[in-house]
Enzyme design. Structure first.
Site, PDB file in Angstrom:
ATOM      1  N   GLY A  56      17.513 -49.246 -35.066  1.00 37.90           N
ATOM      2  CA  GLY A  56      18.785 -49.747 -35.575  1.00 37.90           C
ATOM      3  C   GLY A  56      19.662 -50.152 -34.408  1.00 37.90           C
ATOM      4  O   GLY A  56      19.375 -49.778 -33.273  1.00 37.90           O
ATOM      5  N   CYS A  83      12.458 -45.640 -31.975  1.00 36.98           N
ATOM      6  CA  CYS A  83      13.605 -46.211 -31.254  1.00 36.98           C
ATOM      7  C   CYS A  83      14.895 -45.450 -31.598  1.00 36.98           C
ATOM      8  O   CYS A  83      15.018 -44.283 -31.264  1.00 36.98           O
ATOM      9  CB  CYS A  83      13.714 -47.707 -31.541  1.00 36.98           C
ATOM     10  N   TYR A  84      15.832 -46.067 -32.305  1.00 38.05           N
ATOM     11  CA  TYR A  84      17.059 -45.343 -32.675  1.00 38.05           C
ATOM     12  C   TYR A  84      16.698 -44.052 -33.412  1.00 38.05           C
ATOM     13  O   TYR A  84      17.344 -43.018 -33.219  1.00 38.05           O
ATOM     14  CB  TYR A  84      17.947 -46.225 -33.559  1.00 38.05           C
ATOM     15  N   HIS A 170       8.236 -49.925 -30.253  1.00 36.95           N
ATOM     16  CA  HIS A 170       8.098 -50.345 -31.649  1.00 36.95           C
ATOM     17  C   HIS A 170       6.629 -50.505 -32.038  1.00 36.95           C
ATOM     18  O   HIS A 170       6.033 -51.546 -31.754  1.00 36.95           O
ATOM     19  CB  HIS A 170       8.859 -51.653 -31.879  1.00 36.95           C
ATOM     20  N   GLU A 172       5.469 -51.084 -34.860  1.00 34.48           N
ATOM     21  CA  GLU A 172       5.292 -51.988 -36.000  1.00 34.48           C
ATOM     22  C   GLU A 172       5.094 -53.445 -35.610  1.00 34.48           C
ATOM     23  O   GLU A 172       4.647 -54.241 -36.425  1.00 34.48           O
ATOM     24  CB  GLU A 172       6.487 -51.863 -36.964  1.00 34.48           C
ATOM     25  N   SER A 224       7.192 -70.074 -63.149  1.00 31.91           N
ATOM     26  CA  SER A 224       7.856 -71.103 -62.351  1.00 31.91           C
ATOM     27  C   SER A 224       6.843 -71.980 -61.641  1.00 31.91           C
ATOM     28  O   SER A 224       7.202 -72.972 -61.034  1.00 31.91           O
ATOM     29  CB  SER A 224       8.732 -70.423 -61.309  1.00 31.91           C
ATOM     30  N   ASP A 228       4.597 -65.150 -57.720  1.00 35.06           N
ATOM     31  CA  ASP A 228       5.146 -63.895 -58.248  1.00 35.06           C
ATOM     32  C   ASP A 228       5.220 -63.890 -59.773  1.00 35.06           C
ATOM     33  O   ASP A 228       4.792 -62.932 -60.424  1.00 35.06           O
ATOM     34  CB  ASP A 228       6.547 -63.632 -57.681  1.00 35.06           C
ATOM     35  N   LYS A 367       4.867 -59.432 -50.562  1.00 32.59           N
ATOM     36  CA  LYS A 367       4.221 -60.682 -50.970  1.00 32.59           C
ATOM     37  C   LYS A 367       2.694 -60.659 -50.799  1.00 32.59           C
ATOM     38  O   LYS A 367       1.956 -61.091 -51.684  1.00 32.59           O
ATOM     39  CB  LYS A 367       4.806 -61.823 -50.138  1.00 32.59           C
TER      40      LYS A 367
END
Ligand code: XMP
Length: 511
Positions: A56, A83-84, A170, A172, A224, A228, A367
């Site tokens: 953060g 991290c934070y 990090h 990720e 649509s 999704d 997604k």
């Protein structure tokens, strides 16, 4: 319903925190993101098997810096601070966090100091990605320092007895190659997850969930043309069969062949009832003379609702409305507490005054998971693998006036671009690729004559989540082929340009 094993991710507001959730899901572990001010009892009530504290922008010393309930560190649940998150853990448990003088942003080499469950399998000199101002100078009592880097004396720390772990870098991001390994060490070795969050278990649970929510009621879904809404509808159809009716409002702003593709895919599904409405004339009429992008979005959104409602009323009694809401929408809309990031007026966002209860079977999914579920439900790859497409469709890619002629020009260009990109094997490597029809004309020479024609811009981007994106380094030969074909085959065009702007500051779409 079987209870899902869950990791709670407590979000301290770093911009890319959704990435952590996606990496955890890639390890086949279900997780949910909570705003940092969610009371710990509320999170604990969900019985998380592990907790991750994200990075953060704050400093633990700043007035009003976000914190956590100290009870979290006593709960016996494994905690990984990133991290934070690690600085907060160190600060709260009596370590020393100091203001970094310069900050550290970019790659660093990890110097492993001792073997550990957390860093098992990571090699000496492992590259890791740093992005921090403050740093932990001294680990709290009871912790061991597992690794350092040139700038960070505590790059990783652990107190295995209390099951508390922290990393300054990090794991990720793709720039930390061993990051997924580290997260899996934490999830499997330390927290004991089995990694059984899979597409088939999701489908099974969710079909059961929808069946029990809808009971003997009737539902309606809006299609649509996008992934999704299609996946949500098929999932619900599997649960309640012909008590679901799908309404496909074709606004005439889709790409070549898309409307037929949707109709074909859905007509072929057993038990599912499909109502297809060709409303192109109404939409074009509504858009006549409109050039402002936001007005286009509003007009299309409102008309979509009106047409949908008219059709829905013809169905007689309906109790439920199926929505293709996905997890990033939930996080971004603040329904999970994260701040509001995006306010796209989505076509397909249907009105509440229909008085229908919502069924949102995809609201826990990212997604890429939606695509896998779609494939698992037997939807064709051409539908599930499709790039994201904005709800207002080509209306926001025909800049300025939208009319049939300009839409047809753009469709013809789009057909060429997509075909060439697929042919060259680039489709799957891109987040999105599309042409934009510009509202300017440019001179050209065809044969011996000067002509004034349309200019198209090609946008091809790579991205993880559409929040940031970079233009794709497509091979010159491919760009060359596209430009040649466009100006030769689409008579209205005289010029093709390539968009080389990253997001930010540009957006992916042009309007
Ligand atoms: P931008 O252009 O904001 O787009 O960088 C980010 C992602 O959102 C899509 N997009 C939309 N999707 N309705 C939608 O459903 C919209 O009005 C809209 N505008 C942009 C865009 O294609 C990209 O994937």
């Amino acid at each position: 319903m079987r209870e899902r094993e869950m990791t709670a991710i407590i979000d301290f507001g770093a911009q890319y925190n959704q990435l952590i959730a996606r990496r955890v899901r890639e390890a086949r572990v279900y997780c949910e993101v909570f705003a940092h001010d969610t009371p710990w009892e509320e999170i604990q009530a969900r019985r998380p098997r592990a907790v991750i504290l994200t990075g953060g922008p704050a400093s633990v010393y700043a007035p009003g810096a976000p914190g956590v309930d100290a009870a979290l560190f006593q709960a016996g649940v494994p905690v990984l601070g990133i991290c934070y998150g690690m600085q907060l853990m160190a600060h709260r448990l009596g370590g020393a966090v100091t203001k970094g003088e310069r900050g550290e942003y970019g790659g660093a080499d990890l110097d492993l100091l001792e073997t550990s469950e957390l860093l098992a399998g990571l090699g000496p000199g492992e590259r890791v990605w740093m992005s921090h101002g403050d740093l932990v100078r001294e680990a709290p009592g009871g912790f061991r320092v597992l690794a350092r880097t040139a700038n960070a004396p505590v790059a990783a720390m652990a107190d295995p007895t209390r099951r508390l772990y922290g990393v300054q870098f990090h794991p990720e991001v793709a720039h930390t190659p061993g990051g997924q390994r580290l997260l899996e060490n934490f999830l499997y070795r330390i927290a004991g997850f089995r990694g059984d969050w899979t597409v088939s278990s999701f489908i099974e649970d969710s079909v059961r969930g929808v069946a029990s929510q809808v009971g003997s009621g009737r539902a309606v879904a809006g299609l649509s043309g996008g992934v999704d809404s299609a996946v949500a509808a098929v999932l619900v159809a599997r649960a309640i069969g012909d008590r679901l009716t799908c309404i496909f409002v074709d606004h005439g702003l889709l790409r070549d062949g898309e409307a037929e593709q949707v109709t074909r895919a859905f007509q072929g599904l057993e038990g599912l009832r499909l109502v297809a409405v060709d409303a192109a004339d109404r939409f074009l009429e509504g858009l006549k003379g409109v050039t402002c992008a936001e007005r286009k979005r509003r007009i299309i959104g409102e008309l979509f609702i009106r047409v949908f409602e008219e059709e829905a009323r013809k169905l007689g009694r309906v109790d439920f409305l199926v929505q293709g809401t996905i997890y990033p929408d939930v996080i971004e809309s603040g329904r999970h507490g994260a701040s509001l990031i995006k306010t796209h007026h989505n076509v397909g966002g249907l009105p509440e005054d229909l008085g229908l209860e919502l069924v949102e079977p995809l609201r826990d999914l990212f997604k890429d998971e939606v695509r896998r579920v779609g494939a698992g439900l037997g939807l064709p790859a051409e539908l599930t693998g499709r790039h994201p497409f904005p709800g207002p469709g080509l209306a926001v890619r025909v800049l300025g006036q939208v009319n049939r002629r300009r839409l047809d020009t753009l469709r013809a260009v789009d057909r060429i671009v997509t075909a060439e990109i697929r042919e060259a094997g680039w489709y799957g490597r891109l987040w999105q690729v599309f042409p934009v029809l510009l509202p300017v004309r440019s001179v050209g020479v065809k044969g011996d004559r000067r002509t004034y024609g349309q200019v198209v811009a090609i946008r091809a981007v790579q991205s993880e989540d559409a929040m940031t994106a970079d233009w794709a380094r497509l091979p010159y030969e491919l760009l060359d082929r596209i430009a040649h074909r466009v100006v030769n085959e689409v008579a209205e065009t005289t010029r093709v340009v390539y968009d080389i702007t990253p997001k930010p500051p540009a957006t992916i779409e042009w309007e």
